[in-house]
Write a protein that holds these residues in place. Sequence first.
Motif, mmCIF file in Angstrom:
data_model
loop_
_atom_site.group_PDB
_atom_site.id
_atom_site.type_symbol
_atom_site.label_atom_id
_atom_site.label_comp_id
_atom_site.label_asym_id
_atom_site.label_seq_id
_atom_site.Cartn_x
_atom_site.Cartn_y
_atom_site.Cartn_z
ATOM 1 N N PHE A 165 145.380 -55.986 43.104
ATOM 2 C CA PHE A 165 146.648 -55.549 42.500
ATOM 3 C C PHE A 165 146.413 -54.930 41.123
ATOM 4 C CE2 PHE A 165 147.768 -58.987 45.417
ATOM 5 C CZ PHE A 165 148.832 -58.438 46.118
ATOM 6 N N LYS A 167 146.485 -51.948 39.493
ATOM 7 C CA LYS A 167 147.451 -51.115 38.777
ATOM 8 C C LYS A 167 148.720 -51.887 38.464
ATOM 9 C CE LYS A 167 145.970 -46.540 40.338
ATOM 10 N NZ LYS A 167 146.369 -45.290 41.032
ATOM 11 N N THR A 168 149.180 -52.662 39.416
ATOM 12 C CA THR A 168 150.406 -53.432 39.203
ATOM 13 C C THR A 168 150.228 -54.435 38.076
ATOM 14 O OG1 THR A 168 151.022 -53.190 41.528
ATOM 15 C CG2 THR A 168 152.086 -54.964 40.287
ATOM 16 N N GLU A 172 152.425 -52.634 35.068
ATOM 17 C CA GLU A 172 153.858 -52.880 35.249
ATOM 18 C C GLU A 172 154.392 -53.809 34.158
ATOM 19 O OE1 GLU A 172 156.002 -51.541 37.218
ATOM 20 O OE2 GLU A 172 154.575 -50.329 38.376
ATOM 21 N N LEU A 175 157.158 -58.341 36.341
ATOM 22 C CA LEU A 175 156.484 -58.706 37.582
ATOM 23 C C LEU A 175 157.130 -59.908 38.249
ATOM 24 C CD1 LEU A 175 152.782 -58.521 36.315
ATOM 25 C CD2 LEU A 175 153.872 -56.896 37.873
ATOM 26 N N PHE A 195 151.461 -59.956 43.686
ATOM 27 C CA PHE A 195 152.311 -59.405 42.633
ATOM 28 C C PHE A 195 153.224 -58.333 43.210
ATOM 29 C CE2 PHE A 195 148.721 -60.989 40.205
ATOM 30 C CZ PHE A 195 149.295 -61.486 39.045
ATOM 31 N N ALA A 196 154.383 -58.181 42.575
ATOM 32 C CA ALA A 196 155.290 -57.076 42.892
ATOM 33 C C ALA A 196 155.999 -56.664 41.611
ATOM 34 C CB ALA A 196 156.306 -57.491 43.951
ATOM 35 N N PRO A 197 156.186 -55.361 41.399
ATOM 36 C CA PRO A 197 156.895 -54.914 40.185
ATOM 37 C C PRO A 197 158.395 -55.125 40.305
ATOM 38 C CG PRO A 197 156.332 -53.035 41.562
ATOM 39 C CD PRO A 197 155.724 -54.246 42.228
ATOM 40 N N SER A 199 162.098 -53.539 38.975
ATOM 41 C CA SER A 199 162.790 -52.428 38.319
ATOM 42 C C SER A 199 164.257 -52.807 38.150
ATOM 43 C CB SER A 199 162.675 -51.139 39.135
ATOM 44 O OG SER A 199 163.274 -51.301 40.413
#
Length: 213
Positions: A165, A167-168, A172, A175, A195-197, A199
């Motif tokens: 992960f 770049k994330t 980001e 997270l 992980f997940a961004p 927004s």
Amino acid sequence: SLEDVVDRSGVPGPILQRLAASGACASFGLDRREAVWRLQAILRRGVSPLLDRSPVPPEPAPLPPMELRECLVRDYAAVGLSYEVHPIELVRPDLGRHGVVEATRLSVMGREQQGQGRGSPRVRAAGLVISRQQPPTAKGFMFLTLEDETGFVNVVVKPPVVDRFQKTVALEPMLVVEGVLETEAGVVNLVAERFAPISISGVGVRFRSRDFR
């Protein structure tokens, strides 16, 4: 009074307007738009407030109070943070539906785990990344600190997860982290696996973290 601030502070008008837009005049009983509206009227009294200190009659602002999203944008534009709303608050209902736990609840879960000898629970946390660390002596491990509206979460990222992960994790600003909660010597850490961004719709703010210092 707001007139007093203008007359006696010596602060330039543009800075006063940014402060008013970020909620600094709430103690005068003015919301953000009312404060900006009234401040503009005060600044128009004359070239020098020393020559014209006549009071400005209050006029209602022709616009409705700012919504939380707009307050957040104004605050970060003016001073780089918001005392009124945390970014995660704006997405908390959606995060809750996906099983994301607040930072304070994670701390309680960690203490319960250690005190009762329970196994390491799988959890999800979310937050604004306020720091990233990857010391040369850490053998590829990365350490994050997340902040939500209730507190902080320490995140440990093992080298394979950093690579997966990359770049994330590195770029980001907000997270969602899924992993295993571990407690050692009273310190609660979330050992990350995924992980997940995050927004926030309608919020064009670039949040900054203290990275790799």
